[in-house]
Write a protein that holds these residues in place. Structure first.
Motif, PDB file in Angstrom:
ATOM      1  N   TRP A  63      -9.119   2.872  -0.287  1.00 40.66           N
ATOM      2  CA  TRP A  63      -7.901   3.569  -0.717  1.00 40.66           C
ATOM      3  C   TRP A  63      -8.242   4.757  -1.616  1.00 40.66           C
ATOM      4  O   TRP A  63      -7.659   5.840  -1.485  1.00 40.66           O
ATOM      5  N   TYR A  85       2.928   7.940   0.102  1.00 39.86           N
ATOM      6  CA  TYR A  85       3.676   7.430   1.249  1.00 39.86           C
ATOM      7  C   TYR A  85       2.867   6.380   2.005  1.00 39.86           C
ATOM      8  O   TYR A  85       3.378   5.302   2.315  1.00 39.86           O
ATOM      9  N   VAL A  86       1.613   6.698   2.310  1.00 35.86           N
ATOM     10  CA  VAL A  86       0.775   5.781   3.089  1.00 35.86           C
ATOM     11  C   VAL A  86       0.581   4.464   2.336  1.00 35.86           C
ATOM     12  O   VAL A  86       0.685   3.375   2.909  1.00 35.86           O
ATOM     13  N   TRP A  87       0.321   4.556   1.046  1.00 38.74           N
ATOM     14  CA  TRP A  87       0.088   3.332   0.265  1.00 38.74           C
ATOM     15  C   TRP A  87       1.350   2.485   0.189  1.00 38.74           C
ATOM     16  O   TRP A  87       1.300   1.268   0.371  1.00 38.74           O
ATOM     17  N   ARG A  89       3.898   2.477   2.234  1.00 36.92           N
ATOM     18  CA  ARG A  89       4.315   2.000   3.555  1.00 36.92           C
ATOM     19  C   ARG A  89       3.409   0.895   4.081  1.00 36.92           C
ATOM     20  O   ARG A  89       3.875  -0.144   4.536  1.00 36.92           O
ATOM     21  N   TRP A  90       2.088   1.102   4.034  1.00 43.72           N
ATOM     22  CA  TRP A  90       1.182   0.132   4.648  1.00 43.72           C
ATOM     23  C   TRP A  90       0.679  -0.926   3.683  1.00 43.72           C
ATOM     24  O   TRP A  90       0.568  -2.079   4.053  1.00 43.72           O
ATOM     25  N   HIS A  91       0.349  -0.546   2.483  1.00 44.86           N
ATOM     26  CA  HIS A  91      -0.197  -1.538   1.562  1.00 44.86           C
ATOM     27  C   HIS A  91       0.912  -2.364   0.901  1.00 44.86           C
ATOM     28  O   HIS A  91       0.831  -3.583   0.865  1.00 44.86           O
ATOM     29  N   GLY A  93       4.127  -2.398   1.822  1.00 44.73           N
ATOM     30  CA  GLY A  93       5.108  -2.894   2.782  1.00 44.73           C
ATOM     31  C   GLY A  93       6.530  -2.436   2.505  1.00 44.73           C
ATOM     32  O   GLY A  93       7.483  -3.091   2.935  1.00 44.73           O
ATOM     33  N   ARG A  95       9.989  -0.127   2.765  1.00 48.50           N
ATOM     34  CA  ARG A  95      10.687   0.522   3.873  1.00 48.50           C
ATOM     35  C   ARG A  95      10.417   2.017   3.825  1.00 48.50           C
ATOM     36  O   ARG A  95      10.134   2.587   2.779  1.00 48.50           O
ATOM     37  N   TRP A  96      10.516   2.675   4.970  1.00 48.05           N
ATOM     38  CA  TRP A  96      10.149   4.082   5.044  1.00 48.05           C
ATOM     39  C   TRP A  96      11.054   4.984   4.216  1.00 48.05           C
ATOM     40  O   TRP A  96      10.573   5.968   3.659  1.00 48.05           O
TER      41      TRP A  96
END
Length: 132
Positions: A63, A85-87, A89-91, A93, A95-96
């Motif tokens: 990361w 945003y990436v962290w 959204r993916w890490h 969890g 909502r967008w």
């Protein structure tokens, strides 16, 4: 980012150099303290849990590498916002809509705070330099 601040003028480089220097020093001290405390606690209580700790360290390093890469490629404000945003959204969890709103807010705050209020230009990124 600390390395990039040495290319700024003397008047505008002291803030990023001090802030980033102190931040890096404190992060290294925290990392060393946490690694030593966690290793001794894991070895004493659960010898097999050291492998799980190594996986978490590798994930954290990945990361941090992503943040460094994004900042180098597209700049401080845009890279920080995209990483956020990436962290989220993916890490985390999330909502967008929350991830997009938080990332956009971070990018705007960084730009307004440093560029408009302090008058210090943020690192633009290597791609912006190539495009210009």
């Amino acid at each position: 980012m600390l390395w990039a601040s040495f290319g700024l003028s003397r008047a505008s480089s002291w803030v990023p150099q001090w802030v980033l220097g102190i931040t890096l020093l404190l992060l290294l001290l925290q990392l060393v303290g946490e690694l030593l405390a966690a290793r001794s606690a894991l070895v004493q209580t659960q010898p097999h849990a050291v492998d799980d700790r190594r996986g978490r360290i590798v994930a954290a390093a990945a990361w941090l590498s992503l943040l460094t890469l994004l900042t180098w490629l597209i700049g401080t404000a845009a890279g920080g916002a995209l990483f956020c945003y990436v962290w989220l959204r993916w890490h985390a969890g999330e909502r967008w809509p929350l991830a997009v709103g938080t990332a956009a807010g971070l990018g705007i705050v960084l730009w307004v705070l440093f560029s408009l209020l302090f008058g210090v230009g943020l690192y633009a990124g290597i791609l912006w330099t190539w495009l210009n």
